[in-house]
Design a protein around this motif. Structure first.
Motif, mmCIF file in Angstrom:
data_model
loop_
_atom_site.group_PDB
_atom_site.id
_atom_site.type_symbol
_atom_site.label_atom_id
_atom_site.label_comp_id
_atom_site.label_asym_id
_atom_site.label_seq_id
_atom_site.Cartn_x
_atom_site.Cartn_y
_atom_site.Cartn_z
ATOM 1 N N VAL A 186 0.849 -1.202 0.000
ATOM 2 C CA VAL A 186 0.000 0.000 0.000
ATOM 3 C C VAL A 186 0.882 1.249 0.000
ATOM 4 C CG1 VAL A 186 -1.722 1.310 1.301
ATOM 5 C CG2 VAL A 186 -1.918 -1.180 1.122
ATOM 6 N N PHE A 187 1.901 1.252 0.831
ATOM 7 C CA PHE A 187 2.841 2.371 0.880
ATOM 8 C C PHE A 187 3.517 2.561 -0.475
ATOM 9 C CE2 PHE A 187 7.264 3.781 1.523
ATOM 10 C CZ PHE A 187 7.032 5.043 2.042
ATOM 11 N N MET A 188 3.953 1.465 -1.083
ATOM 12 C CA MET A 188 4.630 1.558 -2.376
ATOM 13 C C MET A 188 3.698 2.117 -3.448
ATOM 14 S SD MET A 188 7.201 -1.722 -2.571
ATOM 15 C CE MET A 188 6.172 -3.000 -1.874
ATOM 16 N N VAL A 189 2.438 1.735 -3.426
ATOM 17 C CA VAL A 189 1.477 2.252 -4.407
ATOM 18 C C VAL A 189 1.245 3.745 -4.176
ATOM 19 C CG1 VAL A 189 -0.942 2.167 -5.131
ATOM 20 C CG2 VAL A 189 0.357 0.047 -4.878
ATOM 21 N N ILE A 190 1.154 4.164 -2.928
ATOM 22 C CA ILE A 190 0.961 5.587 -2.627
ATOM 23 C C ILE A 190 2.143 6.404 -3.138
ATOM 24 C CG2 ILE A 190 0.857 7.287 -0.748
ATOM 25 C CD1 ILE A 190 -0.838 5.173 0.780
ATOM 26 N N ILE A 191 3.358 5.925 -2.892
ATOM 27 C CA ILE A 191 4.548 6.621 -3.375
ATOM 28 C C ILE A 191 4.555 6.654 -4.898
ATOM 29 C CG2 ILE A 191 7.075 6.573 -3.451
ATOM 30 C CD1 ILE A 191 5.905 7.451 -0.765
ATOM 31 N N CYS A 192 4.192 5.546 -5.517
ATOM 32 C CA CYS A 192 4.141 5.471 -6.977
ATOM 33 C C CYS A 192 3.136 6.482 -7.534
ATOM 34 C CB CYS A 192 3.795 4.051 -7.417
ATOM 35 S SG CYS A 192 4.114 3.733 -9.150
ATOM 36 N N LEU A 193 1.989 6.600 -6.892
ATOM 37 C CA LEU A 193 0.992 7.589 -7.326
ATOM 38 C C LEU A 193 1.536 9.015 -7.210
ATOM 39 C CD1 LEU A 193 -2.313 6.105 -5.860
ATOM 40 C CD2 LEU A 193 -1.615 6.221 -8.254
ATOM 41 N N GLY A 194 2.333 9.262 -6.195
ATOM 42 C CA GLY A 194 2.975 10.571 -6.059
ATOM 43 C C GLY A 194 3.924 10.844 -7.215
ATOM 44 N N TYR A 195 4.697 9.834 -7.598
ATOM 45 C CA TYR A 195 5.603 10.003 -8.735
ATOM 46 C C TYR A 195 4.828 10.181 -10.040
ATOM 47 C CZ TYR A 195 9.655 8.732 -5.855
ATOM 48 O OH TYR A 195 10.637 8.704 -4.913
ATOM 49 N N VAL A 196 3.747 9.459 -10.206
ATOM 50 C CA VAL A 196 2.910 9.628 -11.403
ATOM 51 C C VAL A 196 2.369 11.055 -11.452
ATOM 52 C CG1 VAL A 196 0.745 8.938 -12.501
ATOM 53 C CG2 VAL A 196 2.336 7.189 -11.662
ATOM 54 N N SER A 197 1.972 11.578 -10.306
ATOM 55 C CA SER A 197 1.509 12.963 -10.236
ATOM 56 C C SER A 197 2.618 13.919 -10.659
ATOM 57 C CB SER A 197 1.045 13.273 -8.810
ATOM 58 O OG SER A 197 0.671 14.609 -8.692
ATOM 59 N N GLY A 198 3.846 13.634 -10.251
ATOM 60 C CA GLY A 198 4.980 14.458 -10.662
ATOM 61 C C GLY A 198 5.196 14.412 -12.167
ATOM 62 N N VAL A 199 5.041 13.226 -12.754
ATOM 63 C CA VAL A 199 5.181 13.087 -14.209
ATOM 64 C C VAL A 199 4.105 13.902 -14.917
ATOM 65 C CG1 VAL A 199 4.974 11.476 -16.138
ATOM 66 C CG2 VAL A 199 6.348 10.854 -14.155
ATOM 67 N N ILE A 200 2.879 13.831 -14.428
ATOM 68 C CA ILE A 200 1.787 14.598 -15.045
ATOM 69 C C ILE A 200 2.072 16.088 -14.957
ATOM 70 C CG2 ILE A 200 -0.650 15.210 -14.829
ATOM 71 C CD1 ILE A 200 -1.106 12.240 -13.954
ATOM 72 N N HIS A 201 2.519 16.541 -13.793
ATOM 73 C CA HIS A 201 2.852 17.957 -13.636
ATOM 74 C C HIS A 201 3.949 18.369 -14.614
ATOM 75 C CE1 HIS A 201 3.793 21.829 -11.875
ATOM 76 N NE2 HIS A 201 5.062 21.446 -11.871
ATOM 77 N N LYS A 202 4.999 17.559 -14.687
ATOM 78 C CA LYS A 202 6.105 17.884 -15.592
ATOM 79 C C LYS A 202 5.641 17.889 -17.050
ATOM 80 C CE LYS A 202 9.687 18.628 -13.061
ATOM 81 N NZ LYS A 202 10.325 19.947 -13.113
ATOM 82 N N THR A 203 4.784 16.979 -17.402
ATOM 83 C CA THR A 203 4.290 16.902 -18.775
ATOM 84 C C THR A 203 3.435 18.115 -19.135
ATOM 85 O OG1 THR A 203 4.294 14.489 -18.669
ATOM 86 C CG2 THR A 203 2.963 15.490 -20.392
ATOM 87 N N LEU A 204 2.594 18.552 -18.208
ATOM 88 C CA LEU A 204 1.670 19.643 -18.502
ATOM 89 C C LEU A 204 2.249 21.038 -18.297
ATOM 90 C CD1 LEU A 204 -1.612 18.216 -16.909
ATOM 91 C CD2 LEU A 204 -0.957 18.223 -19.332
ATOM 92 N N TYR A 205 3.132 21.202 -17.305
ATOM 93 C CA TYR A 205 3.516 22.549 -16.907
ATOM 94 C C TYR A 205 5.008 22.864 -16.957
ATOM 95 C CZ TYR A 205 -1.197 22.368 -15.048
ATOM 96 O OH TYR A 205 -2.544 22.219 -14.919
ATOM 97 N N ALA A 206 5.852 21.902 -16.843
ATOM 98 C CA ALA A 206 7.281 22.225 -16.698
ATOM 99 C C ALA A 206 8.145 21.124 -17.303
ATOM 100 C CB ALA A 206 7.625 22.408 -15.223
ATOM 101 N N ARG A 207 8.078 20.977 -18.607
ATOM 102 C CA ARG A 207 8.850 19.905 -19.253
ATOM 103 C C ARG A 207 10.342 20.157 -19.123
ATOM 104 N NH1 ARG A 207 5.929 17.460 -24.476
ATOM 105 N NH2 ARG A 207 3.893 17.287 -23.522
#
Length: 90
Positions: free
Chosen positions: A35-56
């Motif tokens: 569960v912890f690993m999935v939560i951390i992974c979701l945080g990294y996915v959120s970072g990827v989305i942010h980088k893709t949309l706003y700060a490549r």
């Protein structure tokens, strides 16, 4: 790109290879929390989305690398997790 973001990703990501190597050597995953690993992974996915949309920039590669490492550790958890005990009444 912020140097603090790079340091954060390197520091957080440095533990995953150690965890993966330990699981491969011992074939034991006790103490790991999927569960912890999935939560951390979701945080990294959120970072990827942010980088893709706003700060490549190239830092997205660190996010992706961390996602790959966590996914590998989750796979090893599934492979080596302890079998569930049969109930005593069966």
């Amino acid at each position: 790109m912020s140097p603090f973001e790079v340091v954060m990703l390197v520091c957080f990501g440095s533990g995953w290879p150690v965890s993966i190597i330990k699981a491969l050597r011992t074939k034991q995953v006790s103490g790991k929390s999927p569960v912890f690993m999935v939560i951390i992974c979701l945080g990294y996915v959120s970072g990827v989305i942010h980088k893709t949309l706003y700060a490549r920039d190239w830092v997205i590669a660190l996010y992706v690398l961390n996602i790959v490492l966590i996914t590998t550790d989750l796979f090893l958890y599934r492979r080596y997790r302890p079998a569930k005990r049969q109930s005593a009444s069966t």
